[in-house]
Design a protein around this motif. Structure first.
Motif, PDB file in Angstrom:
ATOM      1  N   UNK A 138      49.284  -7.029  29.599  1.00 41.15           N
ATOM      2  CA  UNK A 138      49.688  -5.818  28.907  1.00 41.15           C
ATOM      3  C   UNK A 138      50.048  -6.054  27.454  1.00 41.15           C
ATOM      4  N   UNK A 139      50.893  -7.042  27.153  1.00 38.55           N
ATOM      5  CA  UNK A 139      51.230  -7.303  25.745  1.00 38.55           C
ATOM      6  C   UNK A 139      50.016  -7.627  24.881  1.00 38.55           C
ATOM      7  N   UNK A 140      49.014  -8.306  25.457  1.00 37.96           N
ATOM      8  CA  UNK A 140      47.810  -8.619  24.681  1.00 37.96           C
ATOM      9  C   UNK A 140      47.060  -7.352  24.316  1.00 37.96           C
ATOM     10  N   UNK A 141      46.981  -6.417  25.250  1.00 42.01           N
ATOM     11  CA  UNK A 141      46.262  -5.168  24.970  1.00 42.01           C
ATOM     12  C   UNK A 141      46.963  -4.364  23.873  1.00 42.01           C
ATOM     13  N   UNK A 142      48.292  -4.421  23.871  1.00 41.61           N
ATOM     14  CA  UNK A 142      49.040  -3.658  22.867  1.00 41.61           C
ATOM     15  C   UNK A 142      48.818  -4.173  21.448  1.00 41.61           C
ATOM     16  N   UNK A 143      48.203  -5.323  21.308  1.00 40.82           N
ATOM     17  CA  UNK A 143      47.839  -5.799  19.975  1.00 40.82           C
ATOM     18  C   UNK A 143      46.667  -5.001  19.401  1.00 40.82           C
ATOM     19  N   UNK A 144      45.922  -4.345  20.296  1.00 37.52           N
ATOM     20  CA  UNK A 144      44.746  -3.576  19.866  1.00 37.52           C
ATOM     21  C   UNK A 144      45.049  -2.084  19.776  1.00 37.52           C
ATOM     22  N   UNK A 145      45.887  -1.589  20.654  1.00 39.75           N
ATOM     23  CA  UNK A 145      46.336  -0.192  20.615  1.00 39.75           C
ATOM     24  C   UNK A 145      47.838  -0.196  20.860  1.00 39.75           C
ATOM     25  N   UNK A 146      48.573   0.324  19.896  1.00 48.31           N
ATOM     26  CA  UNK A 146      50.019   0.238  19.971  1.00 48.31           C
ATOM     27  C   UNK A 146      50.654   1.046  21.070  1.00 48.31           C
ATOM     28  N   UNK A 147      49.929   2.057  21.570  1.00 50.33           N
ATOM     29  CA  UNK A 147      50.478   2.905  22.626  1.00 50.33           C
ATOM     30  C   UNK A 147      49.332   3.633  23.325  1.00 50.33           C
ATOM     31  N   UNK A 148      49.659   4.240  24.430  1.00 55.12           N
ATOM     32  CA  UNK A 148      48.687   5.062  25.154  1.00 55.12           C
ATOM     33  C   UNK A 148      48.204   6.208  24.263  1.00 55.12           C
ATOM     34  N   UNK A 149      49.117   6.791  23.491  1.00 58.73           N
ATOM     35  CA  UNK A 149      48.733   7.894  22.620  1.00 58.73           C
ATOM     36  C   UNK A 149      47.786   7.433  21.515  1.00 58.73           C
ATOM     37  N   UNK A 150      47.971   6.216  21.014  1.00 60.55           N
ATOM     38  CA  UNK A 150      47.044   5.696  20.010  1.00 60.55           C
ATOM     39  C   UNK A 150      45.633   5.581  20.579  1.00 60.55           C
ATOM     40  N   UNK A 151      45.546   5.110  21.813  1.00 56.00           N
ATOM     41  CA  UNK A 151      44.241   5.005  22.465  1.00 56.00           C
ATOM     42  C   UNK A 151      43.646   6.386  22.693  1.00 56.00           C
ATOM     43  N   UNK A 152      44.460   7.330  23.159  1.00 56.67           N
ATOM     44  CA  UNK A 152      43.981   8.695  23.375  1.00 56.67           C
ATOM     45  C   UNK A 152      43.451   9.301  22.071  1.00 56.67           C
ATOM     46  N   UNK A 153      44.165   9.084  20.985  1.00 59.06           N
ATOM     47  CA  UNK A 153      43.736   9.636  19.701  1.00 59.06           C
ATOM     48  C   UNK A 153      42.370   9.099  19.301  1.00 59.06           C
ATOM     49  N   UNK A 154      42.166   7.808  19.477  1.00 60.85           N
ATOM     50  CA  UNK A 154      40.868   7.242  19.113  1.00 60.85           C
ATOM     51  C   UNK A 154      39.767   7.776  20.024  1.00 60.85           C
ATOM     52  N   UNK A 155      40.063   7.951  21.306  1.00 58.53           N
ATOM     53  CA  UNK A 155      39.067   8.499  22.224  1.00 58.53           C
ATOM     54  C   UNK A 155      38.736   9.943  21.865  1.00 58.53           C
ATOM     55  N   UNK A 156      39.736  10.696  21.444  1.00 55.63           N
ATOM     56  CA  UNK A 156      39.507  12.083  21.038  1.00 55.63           C
ATOM     57  C   UNK A 156      38.633  12.128  19.783  1.00 55.63           C
TER      58      UNK A 156
END
Length: 240
Positions: free
Chosen positions: A49-67
């Motif tokens: 989990x901590x490794x993934x957060x280096x690429x997207x700081x939060x679930x909302x950051x990932x959602x924004x990029x997907x949107x």
């Protein structure tokens, strides 16, 4: 020496970010946006989990990029239809744009629902995603610039004219796509098309038309033709 985006490190980072987004889309394809979990994605990719957060700081950051990606994908589908029908009449082009957006949504319902719904109760899309959304609507402005406002839509047109006068960014956007048109009329027509298009597509994606004896594409063509008649667009309805 390579710099910026060309460095091996940056290429690797971009590759991992794309893998994360693909895993997220696969997750949403089976469980919707509500099922999106960064920890589950990390497990799928063999990451912590901590490794993934280096690429997207939060679930909302990932959602924004997907949107953003979803809007860009939808805009590309609409632009392809606009290019393919550039020589057609305004009425034919309007049908083509609406059909292209519907086809995109039906083929990727989880992406469509990202745009049409609320990914989570607490999520707020950042203001910059407005530009991505406007790219989808732009070709509709170009076509509806050929239309006329009809009496029932005058109230809407008047509201939009006032809004455009105090919102320079929106006025510039309309002008980019419809430089010679009455901006408020083109925008009113676009909003009406957008509302009816989403009404039909949302019902279809949710399966609400199942067993009702008609095709969603046929219903959409009826709605588009009704708007084309109201706005006095030239041309004839393309064959089904």
């Amino acid at each position: 020496m390579p710099t910026g985006r060309d460095t091996p490190r940056q290429r690797y980072r971009n590759q991992v970010r794309n893998e994360i987004k693909q895993a997220a889309l696969a997750q949403m394809g089976t469980g919707g946006a509500g099922a999106l979990s960064l920890n589950a994605i990390a497990r799928t990719l063999g990451m912590t989990g901590p490794a993934l957060y280096k690429y997207f700081g939060s679930r909302d950051d990932l959602l924004t990029e997907l949107i953003r990606d979803a809007y860009d994908d939808a805009a590309a589908a609409v632009r392809r239809a606009a290019r393919a029908t550039a020589a057609g009449s305004p009425r034919e082009r309007l049908h083509a744009l609406a059909a292209a957006y519907r086809e995109w949504a039906v083929k990727a319902p989880h992406l469509y629902q990202l745009l049409a719904g609320t990914p989570s109760p607490t999520y707020q899309a950042p203001a910059e995603t407005v530009e991505n959304a406007r790219a989808v609507l732009g070709p509709f402005l170009t076509v509806l610039a050929h239309g006329q406002c009809w009496p029932a839509a005058e109230g809407l047109r008047a509201e939009l004219e006032r809004w455009l006068s105090r919102t320079p960014a929106a006025a510039a956007w309309v002008h980019d796509y419809a430089p010679e048109a009455d901006a408020a009329t083109a925008l009113a027509g676009t909003i009406i098309v957008w509302a009816r298009l989403h009404g039909i597509v949302s019902l279809e994606v949710q399966g609400q038309f199942d067993g009702m004896g008609h095709r969603a594409a046929t219903l959409l063509a009826v709605e588009v033709e009704s708007i084309a008649d109201s706005m006095q667009l030239s041309g004839s309805q393309p064959p089904a």
